[in-house]
Design a protein around this motif. Structure first.
Motif, PDB file in Angstrom:
ATOM      1  N   ALA A 277       0.741  -1.101   0.143  1.00 40.57           N
ATOM      2  CA  ALA A 277       0.005  -0.030   0.099  1.00 40.57           C
ATOM      3  C   ALA A 277       0.713   1.095  -0.048  1.00 40.57           C
ATOM      4  O   ALA A 277       0.539   2.351  -0.754  1.00 40.57           O
ATOM      5  CB  ALA A 277      -0.808  -0.137   1.143  1.00 40.57           C
ATOM      6  N   ALA A 278       1.963   1.293   0.859  1.00 40.01           N
ATOM      7  CA  ALA A 278       2.843   2.377   0.733  1.00 40.01           C
ATOM      8  C   ALA A 278       3.343   2.667  -0.451  1.00 40.01           C
ATOM      9  O   ALA A 278       3.737   3.706  -1.011  1.00 40.01           O
ATOM     10  CB  ALA A 278       4.030   2.086   1.764  1.00 40.01           C
ATOM     11  N   VAL A 279       4.006   1.460  -1.114  1.00 39.24           N
ATOM     12  CA  VAL A 279       4.265   1.554  -2.550  1.00 39.24           C
ATOM     13  C   VAL A 279       3.528   2.203  -3.599  1.00 39.24           C
ATOM     14  O   VAL A 279       3.822   3.025  -4.101  1.00 39.24           O
ATOM     15  CB  VAL A 279       4.909   0.143  -3.081  1.00 39.24           C
TER      16      VAL A 279
ATOM     17  N   ASN B 117      20.352   4.254   5.030  1.00 39.73           N
ATOM     18  CA  ASN B 117      19.667   3.088   5.028  1.00 39.73           C
ATOM     19  C   ASN B 117      18.532   2.965   4.278  1.00 39.73           C
ATOM     20  O   ASN B 117      17.588   2.438   4.007  1.00 39.73           O
ATOM     21  CB  ASN B 117      18.986   3.063   6.497  1.00 39.73           C
ATOM     22  N   ARG B 118      19.005   3.896   2.973  1.00 37.67           N
ATOM     23  CA  ARG B 118      17.735   3.760   1.836  1.00 37.67           C
ATOM     24  C   ARG B 118      18.406   2.851   0.874  1.00 37.67           C
ATOM     25  O   ARG B 118      19.491   2.902   0.286  1.00 37.67           O
ATOM     26  CB  ARG B 118      17.814   4.977   1.234  1.00 37.67           C
TER      27      ARG B 118
ATOM     28  N   SER C 292      15.281   0.951   4.900  1.00 39.37           N
ATOM     29  CA  SER C 292      15.274  -0.383   5.485  1.00 39.37           C
ATOM     30  C   SER C 292      14.780  -0.430   6.915  1.00 39.37           C
ATOM     31  O   SER C 292      14.242  -1.243   7.493  1.00 39.37           O
ATOM     32  CB  SER C 292      16.680  -0.828   5.374  1.00 39.37           C
ATOM     33  N   ASN C 293      14.812   0.930   7.582  1.00 42.92           N
ATOM     34  CA  ASN C 293      14.410   0.771   8.798  1.00 42.92           C
ATOM     35  C   ASN C 293      12.717   1.179   8.859  1.00 42.92           C
ATOM     36  O   ASN C 293      11.878   0.385   9.724  1.00 42.92           O
ATOM     37  CB  ASN C 293      15.061   1.788   9.646  1.00 42.92           C
ATOM     38  N   THR C 294      12.543   2.339   8.443  1.00 38.40           N
ATOM     39  CA  THR C 294      11.064   2.970   8.674  1.00 38.40           C
ATOM     40  C   THR C 294      10.212   2.460   7.578  1.00 38.40           C
ATOM     41  O   THR C 294       8.877   2.651   7.418  1.00 38.40           O
ATOM     42  CB  THR C 294      11.235   4.319   8.535  1.00 38.40           C
ATOM     43  N   LYS C 295      10.809   1.850   6.414  1.00 42.97           N
ATOM     44  CA  LYS C 295       9.910   1.363   5.445  1.00 42.97           C
ATOM     45  C   LYS C 295       9.417   2.404   4.319  1.00 42.97           C
ATOM     46  O   LYS C 295       8.357   2.205   3.746  1.00 42.97           O
ATOM     47  CB  LYS C 295       8.823   0.553   5.879  1.00 42.97           C
ATOM     48  N   GLN C 296       9.878   3.816   4.509  1.00 42.54           N
ATOM     49  CA  GLN C 296       9.373   4.780   3.833  1.00 42.54           C
ATOM     50  C   GLN C 296      10.034   4.809   2.567  1.00 42.54           C
ATOM     51  O   GLN C 296      11.231   4.242   2.256  1.00 42.54           O
ATOM     52  CB  GLN C 296       9.664   6.235   4.419  1.00 42.54           C
ATOM     53  N   ILE C 297       9.418   5.463   1.318  1.00 42.45           N
ATOM     54  CA  ILE C 297       9.893   5.556   0.249  1.00 42.45           C
ATOM     55  C   ILE C 297      10.236   6.852  -0.267  1.00 42.45           C
ATOM     56  O   ILE C 297       9.612   7.881   0.084  1.00 42.45           O
ATOM     57  CB  ILE C 297       8.517   5.283  -0.912  1.00 42.45           C
ATOM     58  N   PHE C 298      11.569   6.921  -0.795  1.00 41.80           N
ATOM     59  CA  PHE C 298      12.065   8.113  -1.150  1.00 41.80           C
ATOM     60  C   PHE C 298      12.592   8.354  -2.471  1.00 41.80           C
ATOM     61  O   PHE C 298      12.643   7.187  -3.248  1.00 41.80           O
ATOM     62  CB  PHE C 298      13.398   8.350  -0.147  1.00 41.80           C
TER      63      PHE C 298
END
Length: 477
Positions: free
Chosen positions: A5-7, A45-46, A33-39
């Protein structure tokens, strides 16, 4: 938040932000890799997810549109090719010989028409033992008579020849018993067109002689029952065997036709200019000398701005005529010349066509054979005479067809050369009456006639003065 869903949310956000960008723009995405946020940019950590390209609805349909475009281009090219092929074929047809029209048999163009005239001419006053050379039904012991019964066959044989044949089934033998209703030829000729527009033509055969307006008028169209003596005495039955040249411009061809078809009592197309040669002995008669008669005529109809039509002309005849003779009562032989006498005339005519008022007048002068006063010799003498006729054409006679009242005066002082011994005829006649045509198929003519002329049937060719009621019923078909 679910990773998928985030993607999807990130993709939608980025697609909206780049809606104005070029459809070919690419986008790199990274996930923390930690927060699973998309940038959209690399960082600590990306982890790079991959490279993405935006796709819209129009792009998705591009392959089908391209295919349709290709099909349209091919169709256009095929149509252009077919058009060029068709143009080549049309050019070949245009350069080739014209196709010949389907030939018609001469009988396919034949026209048949005719008319019948039934007369009654009771003598109502004056001398009764009379004889009228123009109408044998006038006189004692006469009632009804078929004056004319004509059938007319005409048509074209190709572009350069037309024919006209007219027999009359109401002729008389001229014998002692005066047998009537005998078939006899009136017209039999061909028109040879020297030009396709029919301006120049030759008429060869038995036909009317182009002299006098009233002589050329058909008896079917003429108002008065008989033609005037002064001009009609030139030509027996108005016809003879010969050859004639006629010149008629195209516009005058149309006008001559209109003057007949419209009921204005035209004479028909006998040319603006005419010239010809003929035997001179009359229709259905054998030639009796070696001399031809010459005739020429010029007439010109003109239409004024108000629609009124006027016609005027001049004509002339020259030849040698040999009259028939009988045994004289005494003195010298009635016919001292073997080849005949000088026969010359010149005449003029003027016609104001009835629109509605009309006038018609002719006069001629000349010289020809004439029996002398003693009745012993035929000599060359002068002649003159003509007529004046006034008429008024009512196109709608109280809802019952066309009515033409008229009055006519005629005068003649000269010989009737076609009668035996060429006796002199002094004519001073008056006529007044009407022609009524309730429907095109039926005409009725009635008028009072004051006759003042000579009896030419028997010697001594005495004068008579008679009142006659003249009536005629005519059928047109």
């Amino acid at each position: 938040m679910n990773i998928n869903a985030a993607v999807m949310a990130a993709l939608l956000t980025m697609a909206s932000a780049t809606a104005m960008a070029d459809s070919s723009q690419t986008l790199e995405l990274y996930v923390d890799s930690n927060t699973k946020q998309i940038f959209s940019e690399p960082g600590a950590n990306r982890v790079k997810m991959g490279t993405f390209k935006s796709v819209d609805a129009s792009a998705a349909g591009a392959p089908n549109d391209n295919a349709a475009g290709i099909d349209l281009v091919e169709m256009k090219q095929n149509l252009e090719l077919k058009q060029r092929e068709l143009e080549d074929k049309l050019d070949k047809i245009a350069m080739g010989p014209a196709p010949k029209p389907a030939s018609k048999n001469w009988s396919d163009t034949m026209k048949v028409r005719g008319y019948v005239q039934i007369r009654s001419n009771p003598v109502i006053g004056g001398d009764r033992e009379i004889a009228h050379q123009g109408d044998r039904s006038i006189g004692e012991n006469t009632n009804f008579m078929i004056r004319r019964m004509r059938l007319i066959f005409s048509g074209d044989i190709g572009e350069r020849l037309s024919y006209y044949i007219q027999p009359d089934f109401a002729s008389r033998t001229g014998s002692a018993d005066n047998t009537g209703n005998i078939a006899q030829l009136r017209d039999a000729y061909g028109d040879i067109y020297l030009t396709k527009d029919r301006v120049h033509r030759l008429r060869v055969g038995q036909s009317k002689i182009p002299y006098s307006f009233e002589n050329l008028q058909s008896s079917q169209n003429r108002i008065a029952l008989d033609r005037n003596d002064a001009l009609n005495s030139c030509c027996k039955d108005e016809r003879d065997l010969g050859a004639f040249y006629y010149w008629t411009p195209v516009d005058k061809q149309e006008m001559f036709k209109y003057l007949v078809d419209s009921g204005l009592k035209g004479s028909g197309n006998y040319g603006v200019f005419a010239f010809g040669a003929y035997n001179g002995t009359g229709a259905n008669r054998s030639e009796n000398n070696d001399n031809l008669h010459l005739v020429s005529r010029f007439t010109y109809p003109v239409k004024f701005e108000n629609g009124q039509i006027f016609e005027a002309g001049i004509q002339a005849i020259s030849g040698t005529f040999k009259p028939s003779t009988s045994t004289p009562t005494g003195g010298d032989a009635t016919f001292p010349k073997k080849d005949g006498f000088k026969d010359q005339r010149v005449g003029v005519h003027a016609v104001l066509y009835p629109q509605p008022f009309g006038l018609q007048a002719e006069w001629n002068w000349g010289r020809g054979p004439e029996l002398n006063d003693a009745g012993t010799r035929i000599e060359e003498k002068s002649l003159n005479g003509g007529y004046v006729q006034a008429m008024y054409r009512i196109k709608d006679f109280y809802g019952h067809g066309v009515m033409i009242p008229f009055v006519k005066w005629q005068y003649f002082d000269g010989a009737q050369k076609f009668e035996t011994n060429a006796p002199k005829n002094h004519v001073n006649d008056w006529e007044a009456g009407f022609e009524w045509q309730p429907v095109p198929e039926i005409e009725f003519t009635a008028y009072y006639s004051k006759l003042d002329r000579n009896n030419l049937s028997t010697r001594p060719y005495s004068k008579y003065d008679s009142d006659v009621l003249r009536m005629q019923l005519q059928y047109n078909f």
